[in-house]
Scaffold this motif. Sequence first.
Motif, PDB file in Angstrom:
ATOM      1  N   PRO A 214      -8.032  -6.745  -2.250  1.00  0.00           N
ATOM      2  CA  PRO A 214      -6.933  -6.885  -3.125  1.00  0.00           C
ATOM      3  C   PRO A 214      -5.560  -6.597  -2.239  1.00  0.00           C
ATOM      4  O   PRO A 214      -5.125  -5.409  -2.429  1.00  0.00           O
ATOM      5  CB  PRO A 214      -7.113  -6.000  -4.155  1.00  0.00           C
TER       6      PRO A 214
ATOM      7  N   ASP B 257      -4.111  -5.623   0.654  1.00  0.00           N
ATOM      8  CA  ASP B 257      -3.950  -4.435   1.000  1.00  0.00           C
ATOM      9  C   ASP B 257      -4.680  -4.509   2.605  1.00  0.00           C
ATOM     10  O   ASP B 257      -5.688  -4.706   2.836  1.00  0.00           O
ATOM     11  CB  ASP B 257      -4.734  -3.277   0.252  1.00  0.00           C
TER      12      ASP B 257
ATOM     13  N   LEU C 101       3.696  -0.948 -11.994  1.00  0.00           N
ATOM     14  CA  LEU C 101       2.728  -1.801 -11.925  1.00  0.00           C
ATOM     15  C   LEU C 101       2.206  -2.701 -12.979  1.00  0.00           C
ATOM     16  O   LEU C 101       2.212  -2.377 -14.239  1.00  0.00           O
ATOM     17  CB  LEU C 101       1.333  -1.083 -11.417  1.00  0.00           C
ATOM     18  N   SER C 102       1.667  -3.812 -12.779  1.00  0.00           N
ATOM     19  CA  SER C 102       1.009  -4.590 -13.869  1.00  0.00           C
ATOM     20  C   SER C 102       0.027  -4.121 -14.580  1.00  0.00           C
ATOM     21  O   SER C 102      -0.477  -3.059 -14.400  1.00  0.00           O
ATOM     22  CB  SER C 102       0.634  -6.266 -13.154  1.00  0.00           C
TER      23      SER C 102
ATOM     24  N   ALA D 288      -5.680   1.252 -10.909  1.00  0.00           N
ATOM     25  CA  ALA D 288      -5.195   2.390 -10.046  1.00  0.00           C
ATOM     26  C   ALA D 288      -5.560   3.492 -10.699  1.00  0.00           C
ATOM     27  O   ALA D 288      -4.849   4.565 -10.387  1.00  0.00           O
ATOM     28  CB  ALA D 288      -3.689   2.116  -9.826  1.00  0.00           C
TER      29      ALA D 288
ATOM     30  N   THR E  20      -3.488  -4.141 -12.596  1.00  0.00           N
ATOM     31  CA  THR E  20      -3.288  -3.361 -11.284  1.00  0.00           C
ATOM     32  C   THR E  20      -3.130  -1.763 -11.583  1.00  0.00           C
ATOM     33  O   THR E  20      -3.930  -0.982 -11.080  1.00  0.00           O
ATOM     34  CB  THR E  20      -2.135  -3.915 -10.517  1.00  0.00           C
ATOM     35  N   SER E  21      -2.338  -1.693 -12.709  1.00  0.00           N
ATOM     36  CA  SER E  21      -2.196  -0.333 -13.030  1.00  0.00           C
ATOM     37  C   SER E  21      -3.726   0.390 -13.640  1.00  0.00           C
ATOM     38  O   SER E  21      -3.757   1.462 -13.553  1.00  0.00           O
ATOM     39  CB  SER E  21      -0.848   0.013 -13.837  1.00  0.00           C
TER      40      SER E  21
ATOM     41  N   TYR F 196       3.908  -9.794  -2.444  1.00  0.00           N
ATOM     42  CA  TYR F 196       3.038  -8.887  -2.063  1.00  0.00           C
ATOM     43  C   TYR F 196       1.871  -9.483  -0.898  1.00  0.00           C
ATOM     44  O   TYR F 196       1.703  -8.733  -0.078  1.00  0.00           O
ATOM     45  CB  TYR F 196       2.491  -8.067  -3.223  1.00  0.00           C
TER      46      TYR F 196
END
Lengths: 448, 314
Positions: B182, B184, A373-374, A381, A377-378, B220
């Motif tokens: 985002p 999803d 993940l970038s 998350a 993003t990570s 994505y």
Amino acid sequence: MALTGIEIYKLLPKTNCGDCGVPTCLAFAMALAAGKTELDKCPHLSEEVRTKLAEASAPPILPVVIGAGDNALKIGGETVMFRHEKRFENPPGITILVTDKMSDAEVKDRLKKINELPYERVGLTLHADLVAVKSETGDTAKFTALANKVKAGTKANIILMSEKVETLAAGVKACAERKPLLYAATKDNFEAIVKLTKESGCPLAVKAKSVEELAVLTEKLGAAGIKNIVLDSGARNVKQALQDQLIIRSAALNKKYRPLGYPTIVFPCEMTKDPMKEAIIAAMFVAKYAGIIVLSDLNGESLFPLLVARLNIYTDPQRPMTTKQGIYEINNPNENSPLMVTSNFSLTYSIVSSEIESSKVPCYLFVKDTEGLSVVTSWAAGKFNSESIGSAILKSGITDKIKHHKLIIPGYIADERDAIAEEMPGWEIIVGPKDAADITPFLKAFKP
Amino acid sequence: MAFEIPRTTYSGKIREVTAGKGESALTVGGETAFPFYLFEGQMPHLPRLAMEVYDSPPSDWPEAAVEPFKDVINDPVNWAKKCVKEYGAEMICLQLTSTDPNGENRPADKAAEIVKKVADAVSVPLIVWGTANHDKDVEVLSAAAEMCRDRNFILGPVEEGDHKQIGAAAKEFNHIIAAATPIDINLAKQLNILLGNLGVPDDKLIIDPTVSGIGYGIEYCYSAMERMRIAALTQQDTKLQFPIIANIAREAWKTKEARISEKENPKMGEAKRRGILLEAMSATLLLMAGADILVMRHPDALRLVKELIKDLAG
Ligand code: B12
Ligand code: SF4
């Protein structure tokens, strides 16, 4: 038509001899239906059953190889309509056109482009794949000369295009060892081109006036024993050309309709005169199912976005591209060089490392495993946080390489600074710029 | 084996959403098949192309993106007019970057006045876009919604964190919501449910799936949008049967690849055309994935994509 395990079982010897590596014929049938074993593992099949099963267990869109050796291009072999279901397998071949009407200089220029426009990105080399050699004058000698020029001038794979089979035959002779794609079989030249295809062992494109006519021709080719087929529905208007791609793919996958179970070729170069528009039509066909895309010319400004679009669409949706966790040395760092941290998403790594490289400042870059993940993003998350960053760096052995205790983190995770400092006692945590593009001025001003 | 054209059975339909008022109103959505699968179903309303207008002059655009707007870049009203009259914008997306609390922090009432002036000056539907700062967007978008009541704007991005307040304002003053999540499918569905519970009518809702450009994760977004369309059209997922808006221009132009000069890297070709193609190609891919409204920047990119849509509809 694909067979079920039970249908396959009915055709097997039912002796349960075990020679195929599984204990029973039924188990073998099930494995075969699931694509988990190969037909040839059972040595006890009659020729008739073998042919029948081979046909039934063939992939719904046959893979076709153009060219020979390491450089050969594989297209087709697709199994899904939508990339999230599995992945798109074999990216379409991007092709530049040369014709026997072009001047020597022009041909040279185009060959130069296909040779000199590969791009490095996320650790891969992106490039166009084929040269289409087209007979426009009808003169066989000219065509042969052009084919020879292309053979000598580039390693790219070759498509030979002529309406006349004798011209094609001369072209094949000139570059037979490169196993070019022959373009094209039509209903008018059928017998002669079948003969040439069989003699040369080259893959064959088929051109028709509609999808229906295509199916008739490929069935005849199949009956003649030709399987390496590429489909051209003949449509040159954008709407019909897209509809044909959709129909062919759906017929092959959803209906298991064999006569259309081959990769396709499309010609944006014949759909518009505007090179910009040609480029976006090509992008559309990257997403919508083309096996080969023929462009009138290649230019950096259109080829680069197109190749990246192709890379993106053909990326495995289940597995982002990653870089290995670890310490990367950039520009020959020493014990006083700055240390930075980033994520292991290939794209992030390649952007950040190339910015550091072009700054010419020696650096250590620690790549943290964030499951691909970038950074942002990570972090969102919860996979790029203080604990995981702190302990990974402390365990990495970096302290044997540097004398200082300073760590530069990406600007987007500035909020983590204090927490990371807590995880790494004695370290100073410095917030770098948000955007990688600002790394050079930052590093130039940075005093470790 | 005789050939018969295969046809997917669709059980759902994308809702029709009409933006704007009176003669200038435009409807999007209504699809009964996957994007441009015209042998299987209809696209009664073709995808529409909006153009961006900024309420304060952008400072970080590559030269090629600034050039077409040089004369109007300080003036959102004339910028919007130029987009409609000269460049054929079918909608205007007014980006209220000046309201960013980390930047100029222009107050909500001042921003709303600009929105009103732009709305009065052009005859096309307006999309009003905040800065994704929840507190500020609530103020700004609510003020704009009230000042321009009943004009049927599209307001965005409306996220989970501010959907209640902006949703209420949109409902009271009659505007459309662009519900942003985002990339999803489940998050998108969830927010649509929340907005539905709040009483936002089904014909006042558009999905913003969050997009990115070629080279920066477009795959994505592409798959997320495709999955939304599959769920909406073949799995009776009524909470995903909405038109999709893709704010693609700024994603395409903010990339390094849209900036590098030809001198710096000759292999990348001419910078202006490369920027335009990064935008137009990204838009093309999103069109194939199901975009109903594309927010564009460069007039040439808009022209290319418009022509393609026309060709595809035939
Ligand atoms: C593609 C994408 C995804 C993909 C994943 C792609 C991937 N492999 O990482 C998917 C769809 C899976 C995804 C998922 C999610 N996403 Co997401 N995603 C994006 C998107 C569109 C692009 C991200 C990207 O690839 N950027 C490019 C890379 C190169 O950026 P980067 O790694 O950050 O690196 C840059 C800088 O950080 C800097 N940099 C990097 N390293 C270093 C090091 C140093 C030292 C320095 C100085 C600088 C530096 O340089 C780079 C270039 O400038 C962004 C929105 C956008 N348009 O940016 C949202 C975004 C990042 N996602 C977001 C979210 C919330 C999520 C989810 C948590 C949503 C959810 N609840 O499910 C999930 C989390 C994933 C999970 N649960 O496992 C949010 C994050 C919000 C926030 N700030 O907290 C964003 C911003 C979208 C939004 N506006 O809401 N996402
Ligand atoms: S080798 Fe053939 S016959 Fe023997 S068990 Fe396997 S499938 Fe049956």
